[in-house]
Design a protein around this motif. Structure first.
Motif, PDB file in Angstrom:
ATOM      1  N   ASN A  59     -24.778 -22.197 -27.192  1.00  0.00           N
ATOM      2  CA  ASN A  59     -24.772 -20.796 -27.625  1.00  0.00           C
ATOM      3  C   ASN A  59     -23.523 -20.468 -28.431  1.00  0.00           C
ATOM      4  OD1 ASN A  59     -27.272 -20.140 -26.561  1.00  0.00           O
ATOM      5  ND2 ASN A  59     -26.426 -19.712 -24.554  1.00  0.00           N
ATOM      6  N   ILE A  60     -22.393 -21.026 -28.054  1.00  0.00           N
ATOM      7  CA  ILE A  60     -21.151 -20.806 -28.810  1.00  0.00           C
ATOM      8  C   ILE A  60     -21.312 -21.362 -30.226  1.00  0.00           C
ATOM      9  CG2 ILE A  60     -18.733 -21.565 -29.016  1.00  0.00           C
ATOM     10  CD1 ILE A  60     -18.547 -21.235 -25.943  1.00  0.00           C
ATOM     11  N   LEU A  61     -21.855 -22.571 -30.336  1.00  0.00           N
ATOM     12  CA  LEU A  61     -22.057 -23.160 -31.663  1.00  0.00           C
ATOM     13  C   LEU A  61     -22.990 -22.292 -32.515  1.00  0.00           C
ATOM     14  CD1 LEU A  61     -22.397 -26.974 -30.881  1.00  0.00           C
ATOM     15  CD2 LEU A  61     -20.549 -25.837 -32.137  1.00  0.00           C
ATOM     16  N   HIS A  62     -24.064 -21.817 -31.916  1.00  0.00           N
ATOM     17  CA  HIS A  62     -25.002 -20.959 -32.648  1.00  0.00           C
ATOM     18  C   HIS A  62     -24.308 -19.686 -33.136  1.00  0.00           C
ATOM     19  CE1 HIS A  62     -28.802 -19.229 -33.839  1.00  0.00           C
ATOM     20  NE2 HIS A  62     -28.453 -18.119 -33.222  1.00  0.00           N
ATOM     21  N   LYS A  73     -19.545 -13.918 -42.493  1.00  0.00           N
ATOM     22  CA  LYS A  73     -18.261 -13.872 -43.202  1.00  0.00           C
ATOM     23  C   LYS A  73     -18.438 -14.272 -44.664  1.00  0.00           C
ATOM     24  CE  LYS A  73     -15.055 -14.513 -39.344  1.00  0.00           C
ATOM     25  NZ  LYS A  73     -14.076 -15.408 -38.703  1.00  0.00           N
ATOM     26  N   LYS A  74     -19.247 -15.309 -44.896  1.00  0.00           N
ATOM     27  CA  LYS A  74     -19.508 -15.748 -46.278  1.00  0.00           C
ATOM     28  C   LYS A  74     -20.255 -14.669 -47.057  1.00  0.00           C
ATOM     29  CE  LYS A  74     -19.618 -20.662 -45.190  1.00  0.00           C
ATOM     30  NZ  LYS A  74     -20.491 -21.821 -44.946  1.00  0.00           N
ATOM     31  N   LYS A  81     -21.912 -20.360 -36.037  1.00  0.00           N
ATOM     32  CA  LYS A  81     -22.638 -20.510 -37.310  1.00  0.00           C
ATOM     33  C   LYS A  81     -23.022 -19.144 -37.879  1.00  0.00           C
ATOM     34  CE  LYS A  81     -24.627 -25.055 -36.407  1.00  0.00           C
ATOM     35  NZ  LYS A  81     -25.862 -25.801 -36.085  1.00  0.00           N
ATOM     36  N   LYS A  82     -23.533 -18.292 -37.014  1.00  0.00           N
ATOM     37  CA  LYS A  82     -23.961 -16.960 -37.460  1.00  0.00           C
ATOM     38  C   LYS A  82     -22.749 -16.156 -37.955  1.00  0.00           C
ATOM     39  CE  LYS A  82     -27.785 -15.116 -37.428  1.00  0.00           C
ATOM     40  NZ  LYS A  82     -28.724 -15.250 -38.560  1.00  0.00           N
TER      41      LYS A  82
END
Length: 131
Positions: free
Chosen positions: A109-112, A121-122, A115-116
């Motif tokens: 969940n942290i990785l997901h 931010k981008k 990514k989000k």
């Protein structure tokens, strides 16, 4: 009674303060069979340093989200003595397996979320460049 400045026995009020649990919680734990304090001649509960360590362990088990039924069973086994070591070990290993599984789900969940967050931010950075 105390030895070398370390108090060895506590009544429920002092024990409650020492361990950081309310008197009601201590009585509830006793009712559940998690603790069995000694009793003096006038039937007052008397707790020892061993009870301090045992309750710290119970608190730790609760923090790991071990089901209360398992903590009760573990406690029962503990009070039965060393003949139950293998059963207690099995309970702790099962809890470790649950924690390891939960940890992997949290890491997923942290990785997901990372990514989000990076995607947003981008996107925000692009909109600022276009303005």
């Amino acid at each position: 009674m105390s030895i070398g400045g370390i108090k060895l026995n506590y009544y429920i009020g002092e024990f409650s303060k020492k361990i950081g649990l309310s008197i009601d919680t201590l009585r509830y734990y006793e009712k559940l069979g998690l603790i069995y304090p000694e009793r003096n001649k006038i039937n007052r509960r008397i707790y020892s340093e061993k009870d301090v360590e045992w309750l710290k362990f119970i608190i730790r088990l609760k923090e790991t989200n071990m089901p209360i039924k398992d903590i009760q069973y573990y406690s029962k086994l503990r009070y039965e003595g060393d003949k139950t070591l293998e059963e207690r070990l099995k309970l702790l290993e099962e809890q470790m397996d649950r924690l390891t599984f939960e940890k992997s789900k949290i890491e997923e969940n942290i990785l997901h979320l990372e990514k989000k967050i990076n995607t947003y931010k981008k996107m925000i950075a692009k909109t600022k460049v276009l303005k």
